[in-house]
Design a protein around this motif. Sequence first.
Motif, PDB file in Angstrom:
ATOM      1  N   TRP A  14       3.358  43.137  25.553  1.00  0.00           N
ATOM      2  CA  TRP A  14       3.012  43.752  27.026  1.00  0.00           C
ATOM      3  C   TRP A  14       2.165  44.479  27.201  1.00  0.00           C
ATOM      4  O   TRP A  14       0.917  45.470  26.623  1.00  0.00           O
ATOM      5  N   ASN A  40       8.812  43.407  26.630  1.00  0.00           N
ATOM      6  CA  ASN A  40       9.356  44.012  27.458  1.00  0.00           C
ATOM      7  C   ASN A  40       8.767  45.615  27.589  1.00  0.00           C
ATOM      8  O   ASN A  40       8.720  46.454  28.832  1.00  0.00           O
ATOM      9  N   ILE A 299       7.297  35.618  29.275  1.00  0.00           N
ATOM     10  CA  ILE A 299       7.856  35.906  29.176  1.00  0.00           C
ATOM     11  C   ILE A 299       8.329  35.238  27.286  1.00  0.00           C
ATOM     12  O   ILE A 299       8.989  35.670  25.739  1.00  0.00           O
TER      13      ILE A 299
END
Length: 448
Positions: A14, A40, A299
């Motif tokens: 991230w 995340n 992701i």
Amino acid sequence: MYQHKFHIMPPQGWLNDPNGSCYYKGSYHIFFQYSKDDVNGGLKTWGHYTSKDLVTFKFEGEAVFPDSKWDKDGAYSGTAYTEDGKLELYYTGNVKHKGNYDYINEGRGHNCLRVVSDEGFDFKDKECLLENKDYPSNMSCHVRDPKIFKKDNKYYMLLGARTKDSKAAFLLYESDNKDSWNLTRSYIPKYDYGYMWECPDYFELNGHNIFSFCPQGLESMPDRFANIYQSGYIDLNKMDIINTVDEELNQIIIKENLVEWDLGFDFYAPQTFKSNDNSTYLIGWAGVPDAGYGNTPSIKEGWQHSMTLIRKLEYKNGKIYQMPVKDIYKLRKDKLLVVDNNIQADLYWNLTADMFNGGCLYFNDDLELRHEDDKLILEFKNNTGDGRTKRIVPLSELKKLDIFMDGCIMEIYVNDGEYCLTTRYYPVSDLVSIKVEKGVNVNAWSMD
């Protein structure tokens, strides 16, 4: 498939806010909020890139770690100061105490820390400069994101804040030596301006004092404040945040005077810095916290988010214009052919268009960029925006577009930087068919 070639992105995991952007000893340094093991976003360190030209970047690893009692729950955002010969990083150390707390008015330590390097890579001597007891008693536990600047032989630290009754504010501290700091101003706007100001910035551009910040809690409108949180600036002109009294600031720090930096889906936490020739540049996070849309395709590849291109700022026609650094055009490779008003490209290209009012560009069957009824409209027609829908720019006259596509980030510069729109775009294949309306003069290049 969607990784970038010429935008800063995390090697893995991230990325969010740019931090500590500066020029120091022959190199540019861009630090950023980084969670390498959590796509995340988890415990935050500072990642670190360097560059000689603000176009190509080298990852230098992690520079700041949450390894003290003052920042054990995250090394949060901040800035750099280099004018005294060392690279000094100032940032917010986050501490969350265990217990049944709301972490707004209680249960959180929000400390201002400093680390220093002689060469720009090995940071040491972590110091806590300010902690909860040093902030005004009416402030919540949300005081953060220090900006350091110098004026008239005094150092100043600007912090974004939230009061205990959820009003936005900024705090200004003063110092003779950058070691001990005294509160010189606690400013709460007279008119409603949300509940929190993040990432405050203050700089001079062509004789104008510019106050930049990220308000949270403004009501969204279709063509203004469309994102959940905003990023914008107010031109104070000759006023300043040091000497101007509150009554005068209240007349100019109003929502009507906030100019948004970027009107796309993905832009937040911008930070300005000076180049070696004293030009002013801006970099932003191509994301927004708590957004109602996502980045599922990236992701799945093990990473999330990136930065914008580095933008040079110029003040003209009563506002700030933003365009990418000129060296980005050196990455142009092959000129793309226009056949029957169509261009076929992979996911890395730059397109410029002289576009008449009423013109339109179509990207596959996914995305439209059109000008109609004095508005420039960016609209997704399917879920290649992963939940993104429509953004609108009030625009009576459209003269020129400059669009960069890099993997899954698209930046649109309108009328030589009068407006900008940044968005994520996830085509389902590695080819994009760009359909050009007749009458639109277009040139396009692949980007290396």
